[in-house]
Scaffold this motif. Structure first.
Motif, PDB file in Angstrom:
ATOM      1  N   VAL A 553      -2.804  -7.757   3.234  1.00  0.00           N
ATOM      2  CA  VAL A 553      -3.997  -7.943   2.872  1.00  0.00           C
ATOM      3  C   VAL A 553      -4.408  -8.470   4.150  1.00  0.00           C
ATOM      4  CG1 VAL A 553      -5.911  -9.445   1.844  1.00  0.00           C
ATOM      5  CG2 VAL A 553      -4.150  -8.431   0.052  1.00  0.00           C
ATOM      6  N   PHE A 554      -5.846  -8.202   4.509  1.00  0.00           N
ATOM      7  CA  PHE A 554      -6.028  -7.957   5.508  1.00  0.00           C
ATOM      8  C   PHE A 554      -7.690  -9.678   5.837  1.00  0.00           C
ATOM      9  CE2 PHE A 554      -3.677  -4.839   7.024  1.00  0.00           C
ATOM     10  CZ  PHE A 554      -3.381  -5.075   7.841  1.00  0.00           C
ATOM     11  N   GLU A 568     -14.891   2.414  -8.927  1.00  0.00           N
ATOM     12  CA  GLU A 568     -15.921   3.525  -8.349  1.00  0.00           C
ATOM     13  C   GLU A 568     -17.619   2.598  -7.137  1.00  0.00           C
ATOM     14  OE1 GLU A 568     -18.275   0.979 -11.524  1.00  0.00           O
ATOM     15  OE2 GLU A 568     -16.810   2.728 -11.196  1.00  0.00           O
ATOM     16  N   LYS A 569     -16.687   1.499  -6.967  1.00  0.00           N
ATOM     17  CA  LYS A 569     -17.644   0.407  -5.916  1.00  0.00           C
ATOM     18  C   LYS A 569     -16.464   0.364  -4.877  1.00  0.00           C
ATOM     19  CE  LYS A 569     -20.627  -2.222  -9.099  1.00  0.00           C
ATOM     20  NZ  LYS A 569     -20.124  -3.129  -9.512  1.00  0.00           N
ATOM     21  N   GLY A 570     -15.087   0.833  -4.785  1.00  0.00           N
ATOM     22  CA  GLY A 570     -14.034   0.918  -3.562  1.00  0.00           C
ATOM     23  C   GLY A 570     -13.588  -0.421  -3.185  1.00  0.00           C
ATOM     24  N   VAL A 571     -13.609  -0.984  -5.281  1.00  0.00           N
ATOM     25  CA  VAL A 571     -12.753  -2.459  -4.572  1.00  0.00           C
ATOM     26  C   VAL A 571     -11.766  -2.513  -5.599  1.00  0.00           C
ATOM     27  CG1 VAL A 571     -12.961  -4.573  -5.910  1.00  0.00           C
ATOM     28  CG2 VAL A 571     -14.962  -4.261  -4.665  1.00  0.00           C
ATOM     29  N   LEU A 572     -10.569  -3.258  -5.146  1.00  0.00           N
ATOM     30  CA  LEU A 572      -9.205  -2.690  -5.874  1.00  0.00           C
ATOM     31  C   LEU A 572      -8.722  -4.481  -5.908  1.00  0.00           C
ATOM     32  CD1 LEU A 572      -6.350  -1.888  -3.764  1.00  0.00           C
ATOM     33  CD2 LEU A 572      -8.457  -2.210  -3.025  1.00  0.00           C
ATOM     34  N   GLN A 573      -7.752  -4.474  -7.008  1.00  0.00           N
ATOM     35  CA  GLN A 573      -7.472  -6.141  -7.264  1.00  0.00           C
ATOM     36  C   GLN A 573      -5.468  -6.063  -6.890  1.00  0.00           C
ATOM     37  OE1 GLN A 573      -6.313  -7.478 -10.898  1.00  0.00           O
ATOM     38  NE2 GLN A 573      -7.794  -9.382 -10.701  1.00  0.00           N
ATOM     39  N   VAL A 574      -5.431  -7.139  -6.283  1.00  0.00           N
ATOM     40  CA  VAL A 574      -3.961  -7.314  -5.842  1.00  0.00           C
ATOM     41  C   VAL A 574      -3.481  -8.312  -6.101  1.00  0.00           C
ATOM     42  CG1 VAL A 574      -3.241  -7.954  -3.829  1.00  0.00           C
ATOM     43  CG2 VAL A 574      -5.009  -6.006  -3.416  1.00  0.00           C
ATOM     44  N   HIS A 585     -11.612  -1.585  -0.365  1.00  0.00           N
ATOM     45  CA  HIS A 585      -9.840  -1.293   0.098  1.00  0.00           C
ATOM     46  C   HIS A 585      -9.835  -1.314   1.163  1.00  0.00           C
ATOM     47  CE1 HIS A 585     -12.212   2.561   1.794  1.00  0.00           C
ATOM     48  NE2 HIS A 585     -13.432   1.966   0.298  1.00  0.00           N
ATOM     49  N   LYS A 586     -11.252  -1.381   2.665  1.00  0.00           N
ATOM     50  CA  LYS A 586     -10.918  -0.904   3.629  1.00  0.00           C
ATOM     51  C   LYS A 586      -9.890  -2.537   3.870  1.00  0.00           C
ATOM     52  CE  LYS A 586     -15.257   1.574   3.765  1.00  0.00           C
ATOM     53  NZ  LYS A 586     -16.098   1.180   4.760  1.00  0.00           N
TER      54      LYS A 586
END
Length: 635
Positions: A553-554, A568-574, A585-586
């Motif tokens: 994670v940056f 669908e928003k391009g977000v993930l959970q870490v 995700h970027k």
């Protein structure tokens, strides 16, 4: 314009006839030509056309005679007016035309026809014609019109020469007084260009001056008397000219009745020869006419079509049948055929020849037509409604001596009902006793015509090899539309042809011997390329990050594990060591994929779920537990 004339294009024939006439009355007779109702008039009209045609074929075209303006000339003369030189010359030209036409008809007498004897009633008024020719020419009264006029004009010429000689002598003898060395004419008088300062020295009358005023155009006193004598001669010459014009006008008025008779006869001959010219142009023949309700045409050609390429029509109606039902493929010539029959009947009854080898055409009290789609937008009528409206009007007007022509009978509506209406119309026409021609595609109508007394079928020939209509009418045989055959030859599959035949004729599959493998159309790959939507990009990201992946994670370079894939928003959970975070995700980079860290059936709840939730899930999996709650993370 008669509606039938337009439908059968007889108005175009009349236009051609009008253009072949030379006189306005001849053109008007062409425009107003209508079918004769008296048999004698029809035969007389055809007889005159035939004789005019014989003369044209053997001797050539008659001389053209212009009658333009003669009515006004005769009217002016009758009212006591004075005709101008141009009007008198026109009258002379008319009489010359009468003479030429009379001579032409005299040359035609050896043919032993009656038409040339019209020339006996033409009077070219030779004496008056010669007098006009000698008296008026090129818009001027000739010197030969009278001895006095000739003498006056000769005196005028001598006097003008005398004055000019006198003026030239004055000019040459006193050059210093003049601005130029020539004699000029101003306001109809001979003048000298005198310098302004020598006005008194020269003496005379100032007639005009130059734009600058430095030159005066003077009539010297020495020639004033001569100019006065010239004016008197000119007045006398004008009076004599006027007297001659009145005298010639009176001579024309005295022969006014002859002029009018010649004009009337020439206009009639002009119209008759226009009919002969039309016959020659169309390569036509005189048809026989009858009142026996019989129509026979041998090798007829529609006069508005190219005679070198049009297929001749041979046709019979009325001897044994009153009606003909014509069938055949589209563009096969059905409409042209029925229009040709109607047009020939119209032309013959108007006294015109028809382009064919021979013909015997009956007289008709009416020719009633329903040809074309007839759609009327302004009246809010569909094609079918327009057809029915026209047909009902035709049925109301038709009688035993009528000819009825109906195209595409029963079309424009449901086929079953249209067929029934077509049969009902044919039955009504049969009851009326008129002659009728109808075209149709309905097979049931063909059967009706075949089985009904007084009717017969006809078909337009069709070449099955070249898929081209032959435009040849074959009476006594029912035709077919050839639509299925044409479609098959043009590439339609056997499967589709079989289906069309079953729908049209209820033919079984076995009869058509169609292979079972043809029952299904082969599926072709679509050539359409669909646009990629945003959901497709989200799916690609879900495939990029899977549950259990080890990621960096940056910008903190912390290591975590994916516990929920990209939404669908391009977000993930870490899952980080101390907490769970949602991150774009970027800002995440795959470090080690879950497939390399865990077995396929690994239970990730051990890592991501609390002990309490795991126990609750275990209880709920066994049976429902009241009061047990599973705490879910909020996104």
């Amino acid at each position: 314009m008669n509606h039938t004339f337009q439908i059968l294009e007889f108005d175009k024939i009349l236009k051609q006839l009008e253009e072949l006439a030379n006189t306005e009355a001849g053109k008007q007779a062409a425009r107003q030509l209508e079918p004769f109702m008296y048999e004698g008039d029809v035969r007389r009209g055809l007889f005159d056309t035939s004789e005019a045609r014989i003369i044209i074929d053997n001797i050539g075209q008659p001389p053209a005679v212009s009658m333009t303006g003669i009515d006004q000339i005769l009217k002016t003369a009758e009212q006591g007016g004075c005709l101008s030189e141009e009007e008198l010359e026109t009258a002379g030209i008319v009489l010359t035309g009468v003479k030429r036409f009379k001579d032409f008809l005299i040359r035609c007498k050896y043919l032993e026809l009656s038409l040339p004897y019209y020339g006996d009633d033409l009077n070219p008024l030779d004496e008056l014609r010669e007098t006009l020719a000698q008296s008026v020419r090129s818009g001027r009264v000739e010197d030969s019109a009278s001895k006095l006029l000739r003498n006056l004009r000769q005196d005028i010429v001598r006097m003008e020469e005398k004055i000019r000689t006198k003026a030239d002598n004055i000019l040459r003898g006193n050059k210093q007084y003049f601005a130029d060395s020539y004699v000029t004419i101003r306001n109809g008088r001979i003048c000298l260009p005198v310098k302004k300062e020598y006005k008194s020295t020269v003496g005379g009358t100032v007639i005009d001056q130059s734009q600058t005023g430095s030159t005066l155009f003077m009539e010297p006193a020495a020639i004033s008397a001569l100019n006065e004598e010239l004016e008197i001669l000119q007045i006398e010459e004008e009076n004599e000219t006027r007297r001659i014009l009145y005298e010639l006008t009176g001579m024309i008025d005295a022969e006014r009745e002859v002029f009018e008779a010649d004009k009337k006869l020439l206009e009639k001959l002009d119209f008759l020869f226009a009919k002969g010219k039309l016959s020659a142009d169309m390569e036509s023949v005189e048809p026989m006419v009858n009142t026996d309700r019989v129509i026979t045409i041998v090798e007829g050609k529609h006069p508005l079509m190219n005679r070198d390429t049009v297929v001749p029509l041979s046709f019979n109606l009325g001897k044994t049948e009153k009606g003909i039902v014509i069938t055949g493929p589209n563009t096969g010539g059905k409409t042209v055929s029925i229009k040709t029959v109607g047009l020939f009947c119209l032309m013959a009854q108007c006294g015109l020849h028809v382009p064919c080898t021979s013909a015997n055409l009956c007289m008709n009290d009416r020719i009633l037509c329903d040809i074309g789609d007839g759609q009327n937008i302004t009246a809010n009528l569909s094609t079918f409604s327009a057809h029915i409206t026209n047909v009902l009007d035709i049925l109301d007007k038709a009688g035993p001596d009528s000819l009825v022509i109906l195209d595409e009978l029963g079309s424009g509506t449901d086929p079953a009902e249209g067929m029934g209406i077509a049969v009902a119309i044919l039955e009504e026409l049969k009851q009326l006793g008129c002659l009728f021609l109808a075209t149709t595609h309905y097979p049931e109508v063909k059967v009706y015509a075949q089985q009904t007394e007084g009717m017969t079928n006809a078909r337009m020939a069709f070449d099955r090899e070249s898929l081209k209509p032959l435009y040849r009418l074959e009476i006594g045989e029912a035709g077919e539309s050839c639509a299925l055959y044409i479609a098959k030859r043009l590439g339609m599959s056997d499967r589709m042809i079989a289906r069309a035949a079953r729908a049209a004729y209820n033919e079984g599959e076995a009869e058509l011997e169609i292979q079972k493998t043809l029952d299904h159309r082969p599926v072709r790959k679509s050539g359409i390329v669909k646009q990629k939507h945003k959901a497709s990009a989200a799916n690609e990201l879900k495939e990029k990050f899977s549950l259990g992946d080890s990621v960096t994670v940056f910008p903190d370079n912390k290591t975590g594990i994916v516990c929920k894939s990209v939404n669908e928003k391009g977000v993930l959970q870490v899952q980080l060591p101390d907490k769970k975070i949602w991150i774009n995700h970027k800002r995440v980079k795959l470090k080690v994929a879950a497939a390399e860290l865990y077995p396929d059936d690994y239970d990730f709840s051990i890592i991501f779920d609390t002990v309490e939730n795991r126990k609750a899930r275990h209880q709920m999996d066994r049976k429902y537990q009241e009061g047990v709650v599973i705490q879910m993370d909020r996104e």
